[in-house]
Design a protein around this motif. Structure first.
Motif, PDB file in Angstrom:
ATOM      1  N   GLU A 124       0.917  -1.140   0.122  1.00  0.00           N
ATOM      2  CA  GLU A 124       0.148   0.020   0.079  1.00  0.00           C
ATOM      3  C   GLU A 124       0.867   1.080   0.094  1.00  0.00           C
ATOM      4  O   GLU A 124       0.804   2.181  -0.973  1.00  0.00           O
ATOM      5  N   LEU A 125       1.836   1.193   0.902  1.00  0.00           N
ATOM      6  CA  LEU A 125       2.912   2.207   0.939  1.00  0.00           C
ATOM      7  C   LEU A 125       3.538   2.631  -0.566  1.00  0.00           C
ATOM      8  O   LEU A 125       3.591   3.818  -0.820  1.00  0.00           O
ATOM      9  N   ASP A 127       2.315   1.685  -3.297  1.00  0.00           N
ATOM     10  CA  ASP A 127       1.174   2.144  -4.161  1.00  0.00           C
ATOM     11  C   ASP A 127       1.243   3.823  -4.070  1.00  0.00           C
ATOM     12  O   ASP A 127       1.164   4.533  -4.959  1.00  0.00           O
ATOM     13  N   LYS A 128       1.024   4.000  -2.577  1.00  0.00           N
ATOM     14  CA  LYS A 128       0.841   5.482  -2.304  1.00  0.00           C
ATOM     15  C   LYS A 128       1.984   6.203  -2.984  1.00  0.00           C
ATOM     16  O   LYS A 128       1.797   7.407  -3.329  1.00  0.00           O
ATOM     17  N   GLU A 131       1.871   6.830  -6.202  1.00  0.00           N
ATOM     18  CA  GLU A 131       1.009   7.713  -6.682  1.00  0.00           C
ATOM     19  C   GLU A 131       1.282   8.958  -6.218  1.00  0.00           C
ATOM     20  O   GLU A 131       1.041  10.012  -7.268  1.00  0.00           O
ATOM     21  N   LEU A 132       1.743   8.942  -5.005  1.00  0.00           N
ATOM     22  CA  LEU A 132       2.458  10.580  -4.652  1.00  0.00           C
ATOM     23  C   LEU A 132       3.275  11.091  -5.554  1.00  0.00           C
ATOM     24  O   LEU A 132       3.327  12.218  -6.103  1.00  0.00           O
TER      25      LEU A 132
END
Lengths: 173, 253
Positions: A124-125, A127-128, A131-132
């Protein structure tokens, strides 16, 4: 004084008669009941003593029996206690073992869970972060690329595209 | 003061009347009266005391019982064996008869019937009859006389020993008779002599008599107590000797 040592034979007769009469009558009226009572009492005493002795022997037997029973009971209680102690020890060991196993299982599960969670979290991190960073890059790109550069870039692209596909006449150049 | 008269009055029997029966005459005397009183006590009081269940008579009953049991366990059975226990009644009668005749002489106005040779001779004769009768009954007539001489005597002594033993039977009886008579009479004579001392010394002077009186009375009391002891002792001795002689005649070994 010679009268003192001259026996009066008549008196001797009286004495013997008197004495024989007394012996005959008294043995019936006095000595028989007396001796009878005495013998009865002696028999009673003997009987009482025998009874008492029997009772004492019985009591002693009873006491010995009770003592034996008590000893047996004590031994039994002792053995039972020992048995119970051994059983309890075994049970305890078993319980501890089980508890340890259960604890180990829980720890294992928890570890796995943690791993999964961590993996998920990291994904998740990631991905985040992606994305970020993408967003950040977009922003940066948006800020950096000005119109001129854009045009230049577009023209170069177009030229390239023209070269690659000659059929395509765009008209420029 | 006639000491002889006083002694005769107190010690010798007083014959009041005579009943002629064939060749002999039966006397009625003071000693016979005493013997009658004793017989009455034995015939009436003893059965009453023994048979009654009242608590008041219990001590007397116990006293009689103790004496009878003593005679049975210490005198009759040891000397005559368990077979002799059947004679307990005879010996108890003999003991109490002699004892009461001895004691009645210590009572005021009483006289000691056993202090009379004729009476003691009668008692000794009953023992003589008992000894020979039980001996003959137990061993048979010839067996009894054959066993008169003790075992272990050489055969050549038998002609000497047999008459001696035969005489011994009579001598034992005679000794029983004299022993009881002399013992019972001696105390009385001594008491009378002590009392006479007061008057003998009084004859020298009144003061002398008064001086001797307390000593005499003290000695008389002492002799009286001694007589009490002797009364029991002689009854016991007579009975014990009778038991020993009878036991010896019954069991020669």
């Amino acid at each position: 004084m010679e009268a003192l040592i001259r026996p009066e034979l008549g008196l001797t007769f009286w004495t013997i008669a008197c004495f024989i009469l007394l012996v005959v009558l008294l043995s019936k009226t006095a000595w028989k009941p007396l001796l009878h009572a005495v013998e009865e009492r002696e028999r009673g005493i003997k009987h009482d003593r025998q009874t008492a002795e029997t009772a004492r022997a019985e009591a002693e037997q009873l006491k010995a029996d009770l003592a034996a029973q008590l000893a047996q009971l004590k031994a039994e209680v002792h053995s039972r206690l020992d048995e119970a102690r051994v059983t309890a020890e075994k049970e305890k060991d078993l319980l501890i073992e089980e508890a340890r196993r259960a604890a180990a299982a829980i720890v294992e599960t928890a570890k796995k869970e943690i791993d999964v969670q961590r993996a998920e979290a990291s994904r998740e991190l990631k991905d985040k972060v992606a994305e970020l960073s993408l967003l950040a890059a977009e922003r940066i790109l948006l800020k950096q690329i000005d119109h001129k550069a854009n045009t230049e870039l577009a023209s170069r692209y177009l030229a390239e595209l023209e070269k690659e596909r000659p059929g395509l006449n765009l008209g420029n150049n | 003061m006639d000491l002889k008269a006083i002694l005769e009055h107190h010690v010798v029997d007083q014959i009041w009347a005579r009943i002629p029966v064939g060749p002999v005459s039966l006397p009625l005397s003071k000693h016979l009266l005493m013997m009658g009183i004793v017989s009455l006590i034995l015939l009436v009081l003893f059965p009453v005391i023994i048979r009654s269940r009242s608590a008041a008579l219990a001590p007397l009953r116990s006293m009689i019982e103790i004496v009878v049991l003593f005679l049975r366990d210490e005198v009759v059975v040891p000397n005559m064996g368990h077979k002799g226990a059947a004679f307990t009644g005879y010996f108890a009668t003999l003991f109490f008869f002699i004892l009461l005749m001895n004691l009645i002489g210590l009572v005021p106005y009483g006289a000691t019937a056993t202090g009379n040779l004729a009476v003691t001779a009668g008692l000794a004769l009953t023992t003589f009859f008992l000894v020979n009768f039980s001996g003959i009954k137990n061993q048979g007539f010839f067996g009894y006389f054959a066993h008169l001489v003790p075992k272990g005597v050489p055969w050549w002594l038998y002609p000497l020993m047999f008459p001696i033993e035969l005489m011994g039977l009579l001598i034992k009886t005679f000794a029983l008779c004299i022993r009881l008579f002399a013992n019972m009479i001696a105390g009385h004579i001594v008491i009378l002599v002590f009392i006479c001392f007061i008057f003998i010394f009084g004859a020298f002077g009144t003061a002398f008599g008064l001086l001797v009186a307390p000593i005499s009375v003290g000695l008389v009391l002492f002799t009286l107590l001694l007589e009490l002891l002797v009364a029991f002792l002689q009854a016991y001795i007579f009975v014990t000797l009778t038991a020993i002689f009878t036991g010896a005649a019954m069991h020669p070994h």
